[in-house]
Every structure is written in C-alpha cells, then in structure tokens.
Write a protein that holds these residues in place. Structure first.
Motif, PDB file in Angstrom:
ATOM      1  N   LEU A  36       0.854  -1.184   0.000  1.00 32.30           N
ATOM      2  CA  LEU A  36       0.000   0.000   0.000  1.00 32.30           C
ATOM      3  C   LEU A  36       0.892   1.237   0.000  1.00 32.30           C
ATOM      4  N   GLN A  37       0.687   2.109  -0.981  1.00 26.28           N
ATOM      5  CA  GLN A  37       1.554   3.281  -1.088  1.00 26.28           C
ATOM      6  C   GLN A  37       1.057   4.392  -0.177  1.00 26.28           C
ATOM      7  N   ALA A  38       1.941   4.884   0.666  1.00 23.75           N
ATOM      8  CA  ALA A  38       1.603   5.958   1.602  1.00 23.75           C
ATOM      9  C   ALA A  38       1.265   7.224   0.825  1.00 23.75           C
ATOM     10  N   GLY A  39       0.208   7.909   1.272  1.00 22.77           N
ATOM     11  CA  GLY A  39      -0.191   9.152   0.635  1.00 22.77           C
ATOM     12  C   GLY A  39      -1.110   8.984  -0.560  1.00 22.77           C
ATOM     13  N   LYS A  40      -1.457   7.729  -0.920  1.00 29.51           N
ATOM     14  CA  LYS A  40      -2.327   7.479  -2.072  1.00 29.51           C
ATOM     15  C   LYS A  40      -3.453   6.521  -1.691  1.00 29.51           C
ATOM     16  N   LYS A  41      -4.485   6.480  -2.578  1.00 29.31           N
ATOM     17  CA  LYS A  41      -5.615   5.574  -2.366  1.00 29.31           C
ATOM     18  C   LYS A  41      -5.401   4.286  -3.149  1.00 29.31           C
TER      19      LYS A  41
ATOM     20  N   THR B  84      -5.927  -0.231  12.202  1.00 23.91           N
ATOM     21  CA  THR B  84      -4.511  -0.328  11.832  1.00 23.91           C
ATOM     22  C   THR B  84      -3.667   0.401  12.875  1.00 23.91           C
ATOM     23  N   ASN B  85      -2.395   0.038  12.943  1.00 23.85           N
ATOM     24  CA  ASN B  85      -1.532   0.623  13.976  1.00 23.85           C
ATOM     25  C   ASN B  85      -0.977   1.984  13.578  1.00 23.85           C
ATOM     26  N   HIS B  86      -1.256   2.434  12.356  1.00 25.82           N
ATOM     27  CA  HIS B  86      -0.883   3.781  11.915  1.00 25.82           C
ATOM     28  C   HIS B  86      -2.085   4.415  11.217  1.00 25.82           C
ATOM     29  N   PRO B  87      -2.134   5.741  11.103  1.00 23.49           N
ATOM     30  CA  PRO B  87      -3.313   6.412  10.531  1.00 23.49           C
ATOM     31  C   PRO B  87      -3.642   5.931   9.118  1.00 23.49           C
ATOM     32  N   SER B  88      -4.902   5.560   8.907  1.00 24.42           N
ATOM     33  CA  SER B  88      -5.370   5.152   7.585  1.00 24.42           C
ATOM     34  C   SER B  88      -6.884   5.265   7.558  1.00 24.42           C
ATOM     35  N   LYS B  89      -7.449   5.334   6.368  1.00 24.18           N
ATOM     36  CA  LYS B  89      -8.894   5.439   6.189  1.00 24.18           C
ATOM     37  C   LYS B  89      -9.356   4.299   5.302  1.00 24.18           C
TER      38      LYS B  89
ATOM     39  N   PHE C 274     -12.345  -2.543  -0.039  1.00 23.49           N
ATOM     40  CA  PHE C 274     -12.214  -1.223   0.554  1.00 23.49           C
ATOM     41  C   PHE C 274     -11.413  -0.302  -0.359  1.00 23.49           C
ATOM     42  N   GLU C 275     -11.709   0.984  -0.241  1.00 23.41           N
ATOM     43  CA  GLU C 275     -10.785   2.003  -0.737  1.00 23.41           C
ATOM     44  C   GLU C 275      -9.962   2.447   0.462  1.00 23.41           C
ATOM     45  N   VAL C 276      -8.646   2.295   0.344  1.00 23.12           N
ATOM     46  CA  VAL C 276      -7.766   2.526   1.487  1.00 23.12           C
ATOM     47  C   VAL C 276      -6.850   3.704   1.203  1.00 23.12           C
TER      48      VAL C 276
ATOM     49  N   PRO D  65      -3.673 -10.062  13.817  1.00 24.81           N
ATOM     50  CA  PRO D  65      -3.158  -9.088  12.857  1.00 24.81           C
ATOM     51  C   PRO D  65      -2.585  -9.731  11.599  1.00 24.81           C
ATOM     52  N   SER D  66      -2.824  -9.055  10.478  1.00 20.83           N
ATOM     53  CA  SER D  66      -2.140  -9.356   9.228  1.00 20.83           C
ATOM     54  C   SER D  66      -1.303  -8.136   8.873  1.00 20.83           C
ATOM     55  N   PHE D  67      -0.391  -8.301   7.913  1.00 24.43           N
ATOM     56  CA  PHE D  67       0.542  -7.220   7.626  1.00 24.43           C
ATOM     57  C   PHE D  67       0.596  -6.915   6.139  1.00 24.43           C
ATOM     58  N   ALA D  68       0.732  -5.622   5.841  1.00 25.70           N
ATOM     59  CA  ALA D  68       0.993  -5.161   4.479  1.00 25.70           C
ATOM     60  C   ALA D  68       2.204  -4.240   4.538  1.00 25.70           C
ATOM     61  N   PHE D  69       2.916  -4.132   3.420  1.00 32.89           N
ATOM     62  CA  PHE D  69       4.087  -3.261   3.346  1.00 32.89           C
ATOM     63  C   PHE D  69       3.637  -1.876   2.905  1.00 32.89           C
ATOM     64  N   VAL D  70       4.085  -0.843   3.637  1.00 37.56           N
ATOM     65  CA  VAL D  70       3.746   0.545   3.335  1.00 37.56           C
ATOM     66  C   VAL D  70       5.017   1.341   3.111  1.00 37.56           C
ATOM     67  N   ASP D  71       5.010   2.165   2.069  1.00 34.64           N
ATOM     68  CA  ASP D  71       6.143   3.057   1.805  1.00 34.64           C
ATOM     69  C   ASP D  71       5.675   4.115   0.817  1.00 34.64           C
ATOM     70  N   ILE D  72       6.374   5.259   0.786  1.00 37.21           N
ATOM     71  CA  ILE D  72       6.057   6.282  -0.213  1.00 37.21           C
ATOM     72  C   ILE D  72       6.638   5.902  -1.566  1.00 37.21           C
ATOM     73  N   HIS D  73       7.682   5.066  -1.581  1.00 39.00           N
ATOM     74  CA  HIS D  73       8.271   4.598  -2.838  1.00 39.00           C
ATOM     75  C   HIS D  73       7.478   3.397  -3.351  1.00 39.00           C
ATOM     76  N   GLU D  74       7.331   3.311  -4.651  1.00 38.59           N
ATOM     77  CA  GLU D  74       6.503   2.268  -5.242  1.00 38.59           C
ATOM     78  C   GLU D  74       7.113   0.881  -5.053  1.00 38.59           C
TER      79      GLU D  74
END
Length: 442
Positions: free
Chosen positions: A35-40, A61-66, A82-84, A108-117
C-alpha cells in the motif's frame, strides 16, 4: 450418572467455545500486499465472519489510515473490498491490520507501506517471478523483497540480471533482514535490468512484493553510534537500576552484542549477550556509587561493526503481562471486566500498581513479593464501540517513579527470524468491544 453429565456438559461447552471462536473475524489475505503511503488503493480482504447485519466488520490499523467499504462490490461473509488511504507520513515497513466486529478482533495481518513504489506478486512453483526496472550508472539503489518480514512463511531468493540478461548477483538470506533478500545495488551501466524471484523450495502462491528504490544513507546522531569493540564509562549511584538495551538491528548492523558491566575496581558484575535473545537487555541494580565501565563487543569477535545501545536508569525493574489467551475483551457499558496481571521481578520485591489511561481500576495492586493480581476494570456507561488502550505498571522506589507497559499474549506466531518484536502499536495493546443494546455506533 453425574460423571456422565459432567462429561456431556464439558463437551457441549467445548462446542460452544469453538463456535464462538469461529465467529471471530479472521483475515486470510490482503491484496495487494503493498500500500503506497499518501495514495488511495483498492484493497480486497479475504477471510471469514465479515458480514453481520447490525455490526459490520471494520478495520483497525496501527498507523493512521482510512478504510471505506466499497458498497457496489461483491462484499460477502468471506471477502470485503475497501478504498484505502494511508497517511503520507506513515513510516516505511509493516502495517498491522485487524478486522473487528461484534464478535471479536482478528489476529493481525501485515501489508508493506512506503512512499516509494513496490509491486505485489505471488510465487509460482514452476517459474520465477520477473520484475524489470530502468537504472543508470552511478545511481545507488536498494533492491529488496518483502514477504517473510510480513509474517509470511517464505524463504525467497533474488537474482539480478543486467541489460544483456547476464547474471550479476544472487541474493539469499541477510543477517539483518532475515529470509527476505536485500541488496544495495550499483548499476554498472545504463539500461533495463531484471530481477527474478523464487522461493527456495518453489512453494506456490506465497504473497510478496518487490521494491527498487533510491538508497538513502542513514544519518543517525554520530555520538550515539559506535563500533565494536568499545568501552563506555558510566557514573552510577548506589540503588539505581541500570538497563542497557541493544539497538544494533535498527541500524542495519549484523552485530550480536555481548555486554559486560565492570565495577570501579575492574571486576565484572553483570553480563548479557548470547545471540539468541537480541532484544533482551542487561539489567543490574548498582551496589555502590562509582565510575563503572560497560564493555561492548561482538559475540563472534568481529571488529568494526556499527552498534547502538540505549542506556537508562529509568527503566522499571519488573515486567508485566496479562494471562488471558486473547488480547480483546467483549463487554457492555457499565459492566466490570476482571483481568489477571502477572509480574517478573528484577531485584525488586515491592508493590506495583496497575493503571490504565482510559478506564478506572479497582484492586489493581500487586502486593510485595506477590507474583500476580486479579484487577477490576470499570467500563463507563457511555463509551465508543471499540476502545484500544494499554495498561502500565507503576512503582515508586527511593523517591523515583518507574513505569512499564503491560505486555499481552503474542497474537501470532512469528515466522521471520528478524521480526524480533512486532511493529509499533501491536504488542501491549488491548481491545475492548463494548456492546450496547442499540447496536454499534457509527
């Protein structure tokens, strides 16, 4: 007669208990796993027990998300769409995701988050996954795979090929990143490169993602970074509780620290470091005032490895945990919840008070030399449907107040060798599902 009735009772209770467990939401897969940070991103979650009429499944989630449920999609009891939207400032790494509803909270399950693709994929048992990217000579890149670090039971290897399809390098395990391949790559020429990834056992359908991103040199405070071996002078006072916590993995260093504390006359009074418990600290109550020396070395006698330690005399000389087999409680407004807390003491036998920043508590003191207590948590008559909080223990010793967070039962078995602690906001959190007669508030 009565014995048979007791057996039947236990059997029926067991079936009811298993039925309750089956009703708790469960997450099996999250797609995509990046999941890319800052994008849907449109996300599909597969699992079970998602669809309840009055209490629809929601996401924590353990960090801010919608997370916005896509009503027009095929949302069933086994899958939700969902739209995340992940906040842009969420730190790169694993994002913990849990589903919750009337019946409980999923593991809990996990996804990788970063601003880089990054690119999500699944392994195949017959061929390697191929990822192509453009690179220029002189730019430094990081090529890495995220799978084992997301708690997937995988052991991947990565092979890099140049624009002429010639093998450059094959990367397997890393001392720092476990079973996920990771390499700092300097392209020898301009052109299109390729990465081929496969599980070493050619396991099928393992979720992973691959990322090629600019290399960023870590810029920590130079005064806090040392190289093995080293000696640190510490001026300490009698009665202080010294705690030294190793932090080398956070630097990306393979150093396995051996720590020896020497008293002013030179004799060793404490040692820790066996290579098996990388996050366990050296602890010692200081016997007398003086200038002590902490010797830090690598367990394998490797010299010049970067290391970092946190040195404190404010860490509590005890560890606390709950004894419940889950980390969530289902209750109602105005009710009481009884929770048993147990303690591991480190050269301290005095009383410890359990506190919570959200709820009032009663009978929440572990008496002197006792190992546990059953405390009462008071649920207010008005509350949100989901309250995520934590407990902490507190003790005043020689005029100084010590506090520590109460640990909870590990929600999952860790598969990564390098995931020695859960991501921030997972361990120590307790979930209270508070049911009201009117259903769940929106």
């Amino acid at each position: 007669m009565f014995r048979g009735c007791k057996t039947i009772y236990i059997f029926v209770f067991g079936l009811l208990f298993l039925g309750w467990l089956e009703a708790v939401p469960r997450i099996d897969t999250i797609e995509p796993i990046y999941l890319q940070a800052g994008k849907k991103t449109k996300v599909k979650i597969k699992g079970n027990e998602f669809k309840l009429l009055k209490w629809p499944t929601r996401i924590w989630t353990n960090h801010p998300s919608k997370w916005t449920l896509l009503e027009d999609e095929d949302n069933t009891n086994n899958q939700h769409f969902f739209e995340v939207e992940i906040a842009r400032d969420v730190p790169a790494g694993p994002l913990a995701i849990r589903a919750w509803n009337l019946n409980g909270v999923s593991k809990p399950s996990f996804a990788f988050v970063d601003i880089h693709e990054a690119t999500s994929f699944r392994t195949k048992n017959s061929e390697a996954y191929e990822h192509r990217f453009d690179a220029k000579k002189g730019e430094r890149l990081v090529c890495q795979v995220w799978s084992n670090r997301l708690n997937k039971d995988s052991d991947l290897q990565m092979t890099i090929f140049d624009p002429e399809d010639r093998l450059i390098e094959m990367i397997d395990d890393s001392e720092v990143h476990g079973s996920d391949p990771y390499v700092v790559f300097d392209p020898p020429a301009d052109g299109e490169y390729s990465i081929k990834i496969n599980d070493i056992l050619w396991q099928d359908n393992i979720q992973a993602c691959v990322q090629v991103s600019p290399f960023v040199e870590m810029q920590p405070n130079g005064n806090e970074i040392g190289k093995t071996p080293a000696s640190i002078s510490l001026e300490l006072k009698k009665g202080q509780y010294l705690t030294v916590m190793p932090k080398s993995l956070e630097l990306g260093s393979p150093a396995q620290l051996l720590m020896d504390l020497h008293e002013p006359k030179g004799g060793r009074i404490a040692r820790f470091g066996n290579g098996d418990s990388l996050l366990q600290p050296l602890r010692k109550r200081i016997p007398k005032d003086g200038d002590y020396h902490l010797r830090v070395s690598d367990l394998l006698n490797r010299e010049g490895l970067p290391y970092q330690v946190d040195i404190s005399t404010e860490v509590a000389p005890f560890e606390l945990a709950t004894t419940f087999h889950q980390d969530f409680y289902i209750t109602e407004p105005g009710k009481e919840v009884k929770i048993r807390f147990r303690v591991i003491r480190h050269q301290y036998d005095g009383p410890i008070t359990i506190r919570c920043p959200v709820f009032k508590m009663e009978k929440a003191v572990i008496a002197e030399k006792r190992g546990d207590v059953e405390a009462v948590v008071k649920i207010p008559r008005e509350s949100e449907s989901l309250v995520v909080t934590s407990f902490y223990g507190e003790a005043v010793i020689d005029g100084q107040t010590y506090r520590t967070t109460v640990g909870t039962k590990e929600p999952l078995k860790k598969t990564p060798l390098n995931m020695i602690q859960w991501p921030e906001g997972v361990s120590g959190k307790v979930y209270f599902l508070i049911k009201s007669k009117g259903g769940m508030e929106s």
